[in-house]
Design a protein around this motif. Structure first.
Motif, PDB file in Angstrom:
ATOM      1  N   MET A   1     -30.636 -96.282  -5.609  1.00  0.00           N
ATOM      2  CA  MET A   1     -29.593 -95.286  -5.393  1.00  0.00           C
ATOM      3  C   MET A   1     -29.798 -94.115  -6.354  1.00  0.00           C
ATOM      4  SD  MET A   1     -25.464 -95.690  -5.901  1.00  0.00           S
ATOM      5  CE  MET A   1     -24.373 -94.310  -5.540  1.00  0.00           C
ATOM      6  N   GLN A   2     -29.822 -92.886  -5.813  1.00  0.00           N
ATOM      7  CA  GLN A   2     -29.971 -91.736  -6.689  1.00  0.00           C
ATOM      8  C   GLN A   2     -28.698 -91.523  -7.494  1.00  0.00           C
ATOM      9  OE1 GLN A   2     -30.893 -88.934  -3.567  1.00  0.00           O
ATOM     10  NE2 GLN A   2     -28.824 -88.070  -3.578  1.00  0.00           N
ATOM     11  N   ILE A 130     -24.688 -99.027   0.361  1.00  0.00           N
ATOM     12  CA  ILE A 130     -23.429 -99.768   0.416  1.00  0.00           C
ATOM     13  C   ILE A 130     -23.344-100.578  -0.869  1.00  0.00           C
ATOM     14  CG2 ILE A 130     -22.130-101.604   1.569  1.00  0.00           C
ATOM     15  CD1 ILE A 130     -23.481-100.761   4.188  1.00  0.00           C
ATOM     16  N   LEU A 131     -22.309-100.320  -1.647  1.00  0.00           N
ATOM     17  CA  LEU A 131     -22.094-101.068  -2.880  1.00  0.00           C
ATOM     18  C   LEU A 131     -20.890-101.981  -2.681  1.00  0.00           C
ATOM     19  CD1 LEU A 131     -22.713 -97.784  -3.876  1.00  0.00           C
ATOM     20  CD2 LEU A 131     -23.246 -99.129  -5.909  1.00  0.00           C
ATOM     21  N   VAL A 171     -30.737 -97.896   4.448  1.00  0.00           N
ATOM     22  CA  VAL A 171     -29.529 -98.323   3.740  1.00  0.00           C
ATOM     23  C   VAL A 171     -29.867 -99.438   2.754  1.00  0.00           C
ATOM     24  CG1 VAL A 171     -27.164 -99.153   3.965  1.00  0.00           C
ATOM     25  CG2 VAL A 171     -28.185 -97.786   5.810  1.00  0.00           C
ATOM     26  N   GLU A 172     -29.580 -99.214   1.484  1.00  0.00           N
ATOM     27  CA  GLU A 172     -29.727-100.293   0.506  1.00  0.00           C
ATOM     28  C   GLU A 172     -28.356-100.896   0.231  1.00  0.00           C
ATOM     29  OE1 GLU A 172     -30.916 -99.255  -3.516  1.00  0.00           O
ATOM     30  OE2 GLU A 172     -30.074 -97.247  -3.309  1.00  0.00           O
ATOM     31  N   VAL A 173     -28.350-102.161  -0.144  1.00  0.00           N
ATOM     32  CA  VAL A 173     -27.103-102.869  -0.435  1.00  0.00           C
ATOM     33  C   VAL A 173     -27.160-103.342  -1.884  1.00  0.00           C
ATOM     34  CG1 VAL A 173     -25.631-104.828   0.147  1.00  0.00           C
ATOM     35  CG2 VAL A 173     -26.850-103.593   1.970  1.00  0.00           C
ATOM     36  N   PRO A 216     -30.635-105.022  -7.093  1.00  0.00           N
ATOM     37  CA  PRO A 216     -29.805-105.417  -5.958  1.00  0.00           C
ATOM     38  C   PRO A 216     -28.464-105.997  -6.377  1.00  0.00           C
ATOM     39  CG  PRO A 216     -31.625-106.943  -6.249  1.00  0.00           C
ATOM     40  CD  PRO A 216     -31.881-105.799  -7.156  1.00  0.00           C
ATOM     41  N   GLU A 217     -28.385-106.560  -7.584  1.00  0.00           N
ATOM     42  CA  GLU A 217     -27.135-107.089  -8.115  1.00  0.00           C
ATOM     43  C   GLU A 217     -26.930-106.557  -9.533  1.00  0.00           C
ATOM     44  OE1 GLU A 217     -26.908-111.339  -7.843  1.00  0.00           O
ATOM     45  OE2 GLU A 217     -27.396-111.372  -5.695  1.00  0.00           O
TER      46      GLU A 217
END
Length: 245
Positions: A1-2, A130-131, A171-173, A216-217
């Protein structure tokens, strides 16, 4: 995420972790939209942040979410990130059905419904995020708040699966995993000396979010006592200690 240049929706942005994240993202040069049930709380946050926007939304209200998503996208077509932070935590005496159903609707169904409504738009963006927000209690439950813990465990599982499903998309989560933090999530939390001060939690979380690539976490050090208990082979001991008071 930027780190900057995003257009970010933060649910539950009128107080606590949501409001603090909104401040940090706004300061970093992002367009921030906060959402929540209480207009007065939202107004208090945006009054200190010229350029920040607010929209009311009750995450428990399934019928309101599609219209909210449409209005959000219409007003902010550059939307490329959403922080699914809104949640409630209520102590339950054995099975309190009304509390349980409200908790599931807000903490689990709400994020799923909103993600479903926004995902087609997010997938059209060159890069989006998406966070989700789970909890250390997703990994070791607190017996006094069984449904809260169950919803957060479900959010953790859902985040893993959604990340896998979207791995070849734009999309990254990212899952944010808070420990006990000094907020008003429950009575007494803000004064709890064993909870992490909000400013300390936010500073450590933002530092992790700024890493490239974004993990990712997001596990701050304080939450690892819970979130890594099973890996250490200490799940039963930690559960017993957590629930001994």
């Amino acid at each position: 995420m930027q780190s900057t240049g995003n257009t970010i929706l933060i649910t539950g942005g009128g107080s606590g972790i949501g409001a603090a994240l909104a401040h940090e993202f706004h300061q970093a040069g992002n367009q921030v939209i906060i959402a929540g049930r209480r207009q007065s709380a939202l107004d208090a946050v945006i009054a200190d942040h010229p350029g920040m926007a607010a929209m009311t939304l009750d995450m428990e209200d399934a019928a309101a979410i599609p219209g909210f998503a449409q209005a959000l996208i219409a007003d902010f077509p550059g939307l490329n990130a959403v922080v699914l932070n809104a949640g409630i935590m209520v102590a339950e005496d054995r099975i309190d059905l009304e509390t349980a159903e409200a908790t599931i609707a807000t903490n689990l169904l709400g994020p799923i419904r909103l993600a479903h409504a926004l995902l087609p738009h997010l997938q059209k963006q060159p890069a989006s995020t998406i966070l989700t927000v789970s909890s250390g209690l997703a990994f070791v439950p607190l017996a006094a708040t069984p449904t809260y813990c169950a919803t957060k465990a479900a959010v953790h599982s859902w985040s893993m699966s959604l990340r896998a499903q979207l791995k070849d998309s734009s999309v990254e989560v990212v899952e944010i995993v808070p420990p006990a933090v000094q907020t008003d999530l429950m009575p007494g939390h803000a004064e709890n000396p064993n909870a992490l001060p909000l400013a300390d939690y936010i500073a450590e979380t933002m530092a992790l979010l700024r890493q490239e690539p974004t993990p990712p976490e997001i596990h701050v050090e304080r939450v690892k006592y819970l979130s890594e208990a099973a890996q250490r082979g200490e799940l039963e001991d930690v559960f017993r200690t957590l629930n001994s008071h």
